[in-house]
Design a protein around this motif. Structure first.
Motif, PDB file in Angstrom:
ATOM      1  N   VAL A 133       0.841  -1.207   0.000  1.00  0.00           N
ATOM      2  CA  VAL A 133       0.000   0.000   0.000  1.00  0.00           C
ATOM      3  C   VAL A 133       0.869   1.248   0.000  1.00  0.00           C
ATOM      4  CG1 VAL A 133      -1.697   1.300   1.339  1.00  0.00           C
ATOM      5  CG2 VAL A 133      -1.970  -1.158   1.035  1.00  0.00           C
ATOM      6  N   SER A 134       1.961   1.243   0.745  1.00  0.00           N
ATOM      7  CA  SER A 134       2.870   2.393   0.764  1.00  0.00           C
ATOM      8  C   SER A 134       3.461   2.637  -0.621  1.00  0.00           C
ATOM      9  CB  SER A 134       3.996   2.176   1.769  1.00  0.00           C
ATOM     10  OG  SER A 134       3.477   2.120   3.079  1.00  0.00           O
ATOM     11  N   LEU A 175       2.088   1.832  -3.543  1.00  0.00           N
ATOM     12  CA  LEU A 175       1.032   2.341  -4.419  1.00  0.00           C
ATOM     13  C   LEU A 175       0.709   3.808  -4.123  1.00  0.00           C
ATOM     14  CD1 LEU A 175      -1.345  -0.748  -4.526  1.00  0.00           C
ATOM     15  CD2 LEU A 175       0.231   0.044  -6.305  1.00  0.00           C
ATOM     16  N   VAL A 176       0.627   4.152  -2.859  1.00  0.00           N
ATOM     17  CA  VAL A 176       0.352   5.546  -2.489  1.00  0.00           C
ATOM     18  C   VAL A 176       1.512   6.441  -2.913  1.00  0.00           C
ATOM     19  CG1 VAL A 176       0.055   7.104  -0.519  1.00  0.00           C
ATOM     20  CG2 VAL A 176      -1.246   4.977  -0.626  1.00  0.00           C
ATOM     21  N   GLY A 177       2.737   5.973  -2.719  1.00  0.00           N
ATOM     22  CA  GLY A 177       3.899   6.749  -3.152  1.00  0.00           C
ATOM     23  C   GLY A 177       3.919   6.948  -4.658  1.00  0.00           C
ATOM     24  N   VAL A 226       1.241   7.033  -6.689  1.00  0.00           N
ATOM     25  CA  VAL A 226       0.191   8.001  -7.025  1.00  0.00           C
ATOM     26  C   VAL A 226       0.622   9.417  -6.647  1.00  0.00           C
ATOM     27  CG1 VAL A 226      -2.167   8.720  -6.456  1.00  0.00           C
ATOM     28  CG2 VAL A 226      -1.679   6.321  -6.924  1.00  0.00           C
ATOM     29  N   MET A 227       1.213   9.568  -5.452  1.00  0.00           N
ATOM     30  CA  MET A 227       1.653  10.894  -5.019  1.00  0.00           C
ATOM     31  C   MET A 227       2.735  11.438  -5.948  1.00  0.00           C
ATOM     32  SD  MET A 227       1.597  10.633  -0.863  1.00  0.00           S
ATOM     33  CE  MET A 227       2.200  12.295  -0.645  1.00  0.00           C
ATOM     34  N   HIS A 228       3.624  10.576  -6.395  1.00  0.00           N
ATOM     35  CA  HIS A 228       4.679  11.015  -7.321  1.00  0.00           C
ATOM     36  C   HIS A 228       4.069  11.422  -8.666  1.00  0.00           C
ATOM     37  CE1 HIS A 228       8.581  11.333  -9.171  1.00  0.00           C
ATOM     38  NE2 HIS A 228       8.148  10.566 -10.166  1.00  0.00           N
ATOM     39  N   TRP A 248       2.821  15.408  -5.612  1.00  0.00           N
ATOM     40  CA  TRP A 248       2.527  15.771  -4.224  1.00  0.00           C
ATOM     41  C   TRP A 248       3.656  15.317  -3.311  1.00  0.00           C
ATOM     42  CZ3 TRP A 248      -2.962  13.217  -4.068  1.00  0.00           C
ATOM     43  CH2 TRP A 248      -3.846  13.983  -4.817  1.00  0.00           C
ATOM     44  N   PRO A 306       4.409  14.824   1.125  1.00  0.00           N
ATOM     45  CA  PRO A 306       3.642  14.715   2.371  1.00  0.00           C
ATOM     46  C   PRO A 306       3.284  16.083   2.957  1.00  0.00           C
ATOM     47  CG  PRO A 306       5.424  13.132   2.385  1.00  0.00           C
ATOM     48  CD  PRO A 306       5.613  13.996   1.161  1.00  0.00           C
ATOM     49  N   VAL A 330       0.186  17.472   1.315  1.00  0.00           N
ATOM     50  CA  VAL A 330      -1.034  16.857   1.852  1.00  0.00           C
ATOM     51  C   VAL A 330      -1.396  17.512   3.186  1.00  0.00           C
ATOM     52  CG1 VAL A 330      -2.038  14.705   2.699  1.00  0.00           C
ATOM     53  CG2 VAL A 330      -0.636  14.690   0.640  1.00  0.00           C
TER      54      VAL A 330
END
Length: 100
Positions: free
Chosen positions: A35-36, A38-40, A42-44, A48, A50, A53
Motif C-alpha cells: 500500500v505504501s 502504491l500511495v507513493g 500516485v503521489m509522485h 505531491w 507529504p 497533503v
C-alpha cells in the motif's frame, strides 16, 4: 518436568499482537509495504509531497472555518437589511395605532 513457560508466554504476546494488528505481523508488514508503494506512486504521479497533503488538510479546515463565519456574517447582514425596513415600519404602525 516443568512446563516451558517461555514459549507459552511468547504465544500469548504473539496472539495479542496478532489480534491488535488483525493478521500476523509479517503479513501486515507486506500489506503495508504494498500500500505504501502504491500511495507513493500516485503521489509522485501528481507531484505531491507529504507536506503538500498536510498543507491541504490545514487549508481545508481554515476554509471550512472561514466559510462558517462567512455564513454567519451573511445571515446577520440579512437580518440587519430586513430590520432597516421592518423596525421603522413597526414604529410608524405603533405610532399610528397609539393615536386611536
Amino acid at each position: 518436568m516443568l512446563p516451558n513457560r517461555g514459549s507459552s508466554n511468547r504465544r500469548t504476546v504473539l496472539s495479542a499482537l496478532t489480534r491488535f494488528l488483525g493478521d500476523t505481523p509479517l503479513r501486515v508488514l507486506v500489506k503495508l509495504l504494498v500500500v505504501s508503494f502504491l500511495v507513493g506512486l500516485v503521489m509522485h504521479a501528481f507531484g505531491w509531497s507529504p507536506m503538500d497533503v498536510l498543507y491541504g488538510i490545514r487549508q481545508f479546515f481554515i476554509d471550512l472555518w472561514n466559510l462558517g463565519f462567512h455564513a454567519v456574517d451573511r445571515f446577520l447582514g440579512y437580518i440587519l437589511l430586513g430590520a432597516a425596513i421592518v423596525v421603522p415600519a413597526f414604529i410608524l404602525l405603533r405610532i399610528a395605532s397609539y393615536r386611536k
